[in-house]
Design an enzyme around this catalytic site. Structure first.
Site, PDB file in Angstrom:
ATOM      1  N   CYS A 221       0.698  -1.208   0.019  1.00 30.45           N
ATOM      2  CA  CYS A 221      -0.208   0.306   0.243  1.00 30.45           C
ATOM      3  C   CYS A 221       0.878   1.177   0.036  1.00 30.45           C
ATOM      4  O   CYS A 221       0.580   2.081  -0.706  1.00 30.45           O
ATOM      5  CB  CYS A 221      -1.093   0.020   1.084  1.00 30.45           C
ATOM      6  SG  CYS A 221       0.007  -0.762   2.730  1.00 30.45           S
TER       7      CYS A 221
HETATM    8  N1  LIG Z   1      -4.227  -4.743   4.915  1.00 28.32           N
HETATM    9  C1  LIG Z   1      -3.726  -3.889   4.202  1.00 28.32           C
HETATM   10  O1  LIG Z   1      -3.968  -2.861   4.134  1.00 28.32           O
HETATM   11  C2  LIG Z   1      -2.720  -4.512   3.094  1.00 28.32           C
HETATM   12  C3  LIG Z   1      -2.467  -5.905   3.266  1.00 28.32           C
HETATM   13  N2  LIG Z   1      -1.605  -6.518   2.318  1.00 28.32           N
HETATM   14  C4  LIG Z   1      -1.091  -7.606   2.413  1.00 28.32           C
HETATM   15  O2  LIG Z   1      -2.159  -8.879   2.097  1.00 28.32           O
HETATM   16  C5  LIG Z   1      -2.059  -9.933   3.003  1.00 28.32           C
HETATM   17  C6  LIG Z   1      -3.345 -10.200   3.802  1.00 28.32           C
HETATM   18  O3  LIG Z   1      -3.309  -9.050   4.597  1.00 28.32           O
HETATM   19  P1  LIG Z   1      -4.688  -8.772   5.410  1.00 28.32           P
HETATM   20  O4  LIG Z   1      -5.887  -9.143   4.799  1.00 28.32           O
HETATM   21  O5  LIG Z   1      -4.557  -7.374   6.114  1.00 28.32           O
HETATM   22  O6  LIG Z   1      -4.268  -9.578   6.479  1.00 28.32           O
HETATM   23  P2  LIG Z   1      -5.357 -10.416   7.838  1.00 28.32           P
HETATM   24  O7  LIG Z   1      -4.392 -10.927   9.050  1.00 28.32           O
HETATM   25  O8  LIG Z   1      -6.608  -9.547   8.002  1.00 28.32           O
HETATM   26  O9  LIG Z   1      -5.746 -11.898   7.278  1.00 28.32           O
HETATM   27  C7  LIG Z   1      -4.762 -12.912   7.017  1.00 28.32           C
HETATM   28  C8  LIG Z   1      -5.748 -13.933   6.212  1.00 28.32           C
HETATM   29  O10 LIG Z   1      -4.750 -15.161   6.176  1.00 28.32           O
HETATM   30  C9  LIG Z   1      -5.267 -16.444   6.739  1.00 28.32           C
HETATM   31  N3  LIG Z   1      -4.072 -16.963   7.495  1.00 28.32           N
HETATM   32  C10 LIG Z   1      -3.423 -16.608   8.413  1.00 28.32           C
HETATM   33  N4  LIG Z   1      -2.374 -17.523   8.541  1.00 28.32           N
HETATM   34  C11 LIG Z   1      -2.358 -18.232   7.788  1.00 28.32           C
HETATM   35  C12 LIG Z   1      -1.833 -19.633   7.421  1.00 28.32           C
HETATM   36  N5  LIG Z   1      -0.850 -19.962   8.208  1.00 28.32           N
HETATM   37  N6  LIG Z   1      -2.218 -20.496   6.351  1.00 28.32           N
HETATM   38  C13 LIG Z   1      -3.473 -19.977   5.875  1.00 28.32           C
HETATM   39  N7  LIG Z   1      -4.012 -19.079   6.090  1.00 28.32           N
HETATM   40  C14 LIG Z   1      -3.488 -18.166   7.084  1.00 28.32           C
HETATM   41  C15 LIG Z   1      -6.067 -15.571   8.063  1.00 28.32           C
HETATM   42  O11 LIG Z   1      -7.137 -16.690   8.264  1.00 28.32           O
HETATM   43  P3  LIG Z   1      -7.721 -16.457   9.728  1.00 28.32           P
HETATM   44  O12 LIG Z   1      -8.433 -15.323   9.717  1.00 28.32           O
HETATM   45  O13 LIG Z   1      -8.932 -17.763   9.599  1.00 28.32           O
HETATM   46  O14 LIG Z   1      -6.812 -16.804  10.964  1.00 28.32           O
HETATM   47  C16 LIG Z   1      -6.844 -14.508   7.300  1.00 28.32           C
HETATM   48  O15 LIG Z   1      -7.926 -14.865   6.302  1.00 28.32           O
HETATM   49  C17 LIG Z   1      -0.920  -9.740   3.827  1.00 28.32           C
HETATM   50  O16 LIG Z   1       0.422 -10.474   3.021  1.00 28.32           O
HETATM   51  C18 LIG Z   1      -0.420  -8.054   3.715  1.00 28.32           C
HETATM   52  O17 LIG Z   1       0.746  -7.868   4.250  1.00 28.32           O
HETATM   53  C19 LIG Z   1      -1.056  -5.880   1.274  1.00 28.32           C
HETATM   54  C20 LIG Z   1      -1.616  -4.409   1.131  1.00 28.32           C
HETATM   55  C21 LIG Z   1      -2.450  -3.746   2.046  1.00 28.32           C
HETATM   56  C1  LIG Z   2      -0.466  -0.182   9.391  1.00 29.63           C
HETATM   57  C2  LIG Z   2       0.532  -1.280   8.929  1.00 29.63           C
HETATM   58  O1  LIG Z   2       0.889  -1.970   9.672  1.00 29.63           O
HETATM   59  N1  LIG Z   2       0.639  -1.510   7.554  1.00 29.63           N
HETATM   60  C3  LIG Z   2       1.731  -2.544   7.090  1.00 29.63           C
HETATM   61  C4  LIG Z   2       1.692  -2.213   5.469  1.00 29.63           C
HETATM   62  C5  LIG Z   2       0.342  -3.078   4.889  1.00 29.63           C
HETATM   63  C6  LIG Z   2       0.856  -3.546   3.700  1.00 29.63           C
HETATM   64  O2  LIG Z   2       0.818  -3.202   2.625  1.00 29.63           O
HETATM   65  O3  LIG Z   2       1.814  -4.567   3.705  1.00 29.63           O
HETATM   66  P1  LIG Z   2       2.349  -5.546   2.920  1.00 29.63           P
HETATM   67  O4  LIG Z   2       3.595  -5.349   2.298  1.00 29.63           O
HETATM   68  O5  LIG Z   2       2.657  -6.824   3.889  1.00 29.63           O
HETATM   69  O6  LIG Z   2       1.566  -6.124   1.711  1.00 29.63           O
HETATM   70  C7  LIG Z   2       2.888  -2.559   7.636  1.00 29.63           C
HETATM   71  O7  LIG Z   2       3.520  -1.444   8.036  1.00 29.63           O
HETATM   72  O8  LIG Z   2       3.593  -3.629   7.417  1.00 29.63           O
END
Ligand SMILES: NC(=O)C1=CN([C@@H]2O[C@H](COP(=O)(O)OP(=O)(O)OC[C@H]3O[C@@H](n4cnc5c(N)ncnc54)[C@H](OP(=O)(O)O)[C@@H]3O)[C@@H](O)[C@H]2O)C=CC1
Ligand SMILES: CC(=O)N[C@@H](CCC(=O)OP(=O)(O)O)C(=O)O
Length: 417
Positions: A221
């Site tokens: 992000c």
């Molecule tokens: N949040 C954001 O703004 C952004 C996030 N990302 C990236 O996207 C990815 C997802 O982020 P986000 O949705 O925020 O994370 P969350 O922690 O909200 O969700 C993680 C998901 O992965 C599942 N999970 C966790 N551990 C395992 C495992 N060992 N095996 C299988 N499934 C697993 C969880 O299941 P359960 O809930 O059932 O435990 C849940 O569905 C991350 O890599 C993050 O860095 C990228 C850009 C922005």
């Molecule tokens: C607020 C907060 O904790 N933000 C996350 C970034 C979210 C994101 O883009 O993470 P990935 O690179 O894992 O996709 C961080 O700083 O690590």
């Protein structure tokens, strides 16, 4: 009057700037119906001859062309990590997608539960219950959004059938140099062959490569909000590549849904704090994008901050301009570079964009200001971290990979107030 229509074709009307002005369907008897945003109802558009340039009298825009696509194929979608914030955002956004149909969802601790029991705001969606990845059957899946924690992701993607198209939202395939991955993520890369295949998914910049990719590494992000304004300026040599300073702020959903002490209300509310100072793992990703644009190694200073808001992201970027260049030149260049883009917009006035202006949408709003110090400029870029910073851009990328217009299912206006 409301009516049920069976469309044979989805149609797009473009305005003269080339942006999509209306999305709709063409019924069996050839009548175009305009889709009303965020509703499942359609408005019949009269006096519009499909494949002509005649404008509809009901529309204020001057339509320039109509493109239509046969609704022949439904793409069956798997959402890995549907119980997380980005996975659930994919489910929300796909509710109105005309081609993508979710057939599989996975969770870890929440495996076995329905999406509505984990996310009541999605209870209206008729979807299969979430299963553990190890129990997932991919025979009814054509493409996957992988919304899992980095580290876990590589091994899971490695085990998936190779016919699947994949958009990975984690950081696992973003860094081309696997030793850099090891240095910043504290573990060796476990799928180095797949890394070679992965295409970095910054849609507006790498569209051609994304179109033919099988595995797309969706950008982080912070990098999305930073690279969208900086890459065109570096490409055009309008800014110096030294002394770039970036101050970014994120909503708490950026940290995911997992319970962490640092993300308790009491630790977040009524204050802000910086984190990852000098060592945030997005630094090499940002520098990779800037270095590619400059064709030389670029470094920058980057400090992220956590804000007491659930979603939204602002990057305030301080740059030194090339000799003889003004902030108006930067503004003009970005405006013309993104002129035909639906999702990146330069502000028309001298006001800074707010995160609340893009909330819930796939837009990135940008403005450029002259600094008080001659020769320097300040660029402000805002996105919704969960949409353009994650799930929205991921859908934009899969649209491209499937050969359909990249804005499909994403023309939501921001949610305000
Ligand atoms: N949040 C954001 O703004 C952004 C996030 N990302 C990236 O996207 C990815 C997802 O982020 P986000 O949705 O925020 O994370 P969350 O922690 O909200 O969700 C993680 C998901 O992965 C599942 N999970 C966790 N551990 C395992 C495992 N060992 N095996 C299988 N499934 C697993 C969880 O299941 P359960 O809930 O059932 O435990 C849940 O569905 C991350 O890599 C993050 O860095 C990228 C850009 C922005
Ligand atoms: C607020 C907060 O904790 N933000 C996350 C970034 C979210 C994101 O883009 O993470 P990935 O690179 O894992 O996709 C961080 O700083 O690590």
């Amino acid at each position: 009057m409301e009516q049920r229509i069976n469309f044979t074709t989805q149609a797009f009307i473009f305005n003269q700037m080339g942006s999509i002005a209306a999305v709709g369907g063409i019924s069996n008897n050839g009548i175009f119906f305009r889709k009303i945003q965020d509703e499942t109802r359609y408005l019949r558009v009269r006096n519009l001859t499909v494949r002509s340039s005649v404008a509809s009298k009901q529309e204020s825009l001057q339509f320039s062309k109509v493109e239509s696509h046969k609704l022949e194929k439904t793409v069956r979608i798997g959402v890995l990590g549907a119980s997380g914030y980005t996975g659930s955002e994919i489910v929300r956004l796909l509710a109105n997608h005309p081609y993508f149909d979710i057939t599989l969802m996975t969770a870890d601790r929440k495996a076995g539960q329905s999406i509505g029991s984990v996310f009541p705001h999605l209870a209206t969606q008729d979807l299969p219950d979430m299963v553990a990845v190890k129990d997932a059957d991919f025979s009814d899946v054509d493409a996957v959004f992988c919304c899992l924690p980095h580290g876990t992701t590589q091994e899971i993607i490695k085990s998936l059938p190779t016919r699947l198209k994949i958009v990975d939202l984690s950081a696992d395939f973003r860094l081309r140099n696997v030793s850099e991955y090891e240095e910043w993520y504290g573990q060796p890369h476990k799928a180095t062959d797949l890394q070679k295949e992965a295409v970095y998914g910054l849609t507006e910049i790498l569209r051609t490569e994304i179109q033919s990719a099988r595995l797309v590494a969706n950008p982080g992000c912070f990098p999305t909000s930073i690279l969208l304004p900086l890459i065109p300026l570096i490409n055009a040599k309008l800014i110096e590549v030294k002394n770039i300073i970036i101050d970014s702020k994120s909503g708490v959903s950026g940290a995911g849904r997992g319970a962490k002490e640092a993300n308790l209300y009491t630790e977040i509310a009524e204050g802000i704090h910086s984190y990852g100072v000098t060592r945030h793992r997005h630094a090499p990703e940002i520098e990779q994008g800037l270095s590619d644009a400059a064709h030389s190694k670029v470094t920058m200073s980057f400090t992220p901050h956590l804000m007491p808001m659930s979603r939204g992201m602002q990057s305030t970027i301080y740059v030194e301009m090339a000799p003889g260049v003004s902030s108006e030149d930067l503004n003009q260049h970005l405006r013309s570079f993104y002129e035909n883009e639906e999702f990146v917009k330069l502000m028309k006035d001298d006001k800074p964009p707010h995160t609340r202006h893009v909330r819930g949408s796939n837009y990135c709003f940008v403005n450029v200001f002259p600094d008080r110090i001659p020769g320097r400029a300040i660029i402000i870029s805002v996105i919704d971290n969960l949409v353009k910073g994650a799930s929205g851009q991921a859908i934009q990328n899969l649209n491209l990979m499937m050969g359909i217009p990249e804005t499909t299912g994403l023309l939501y206006l921001p949610l305000f107030p």
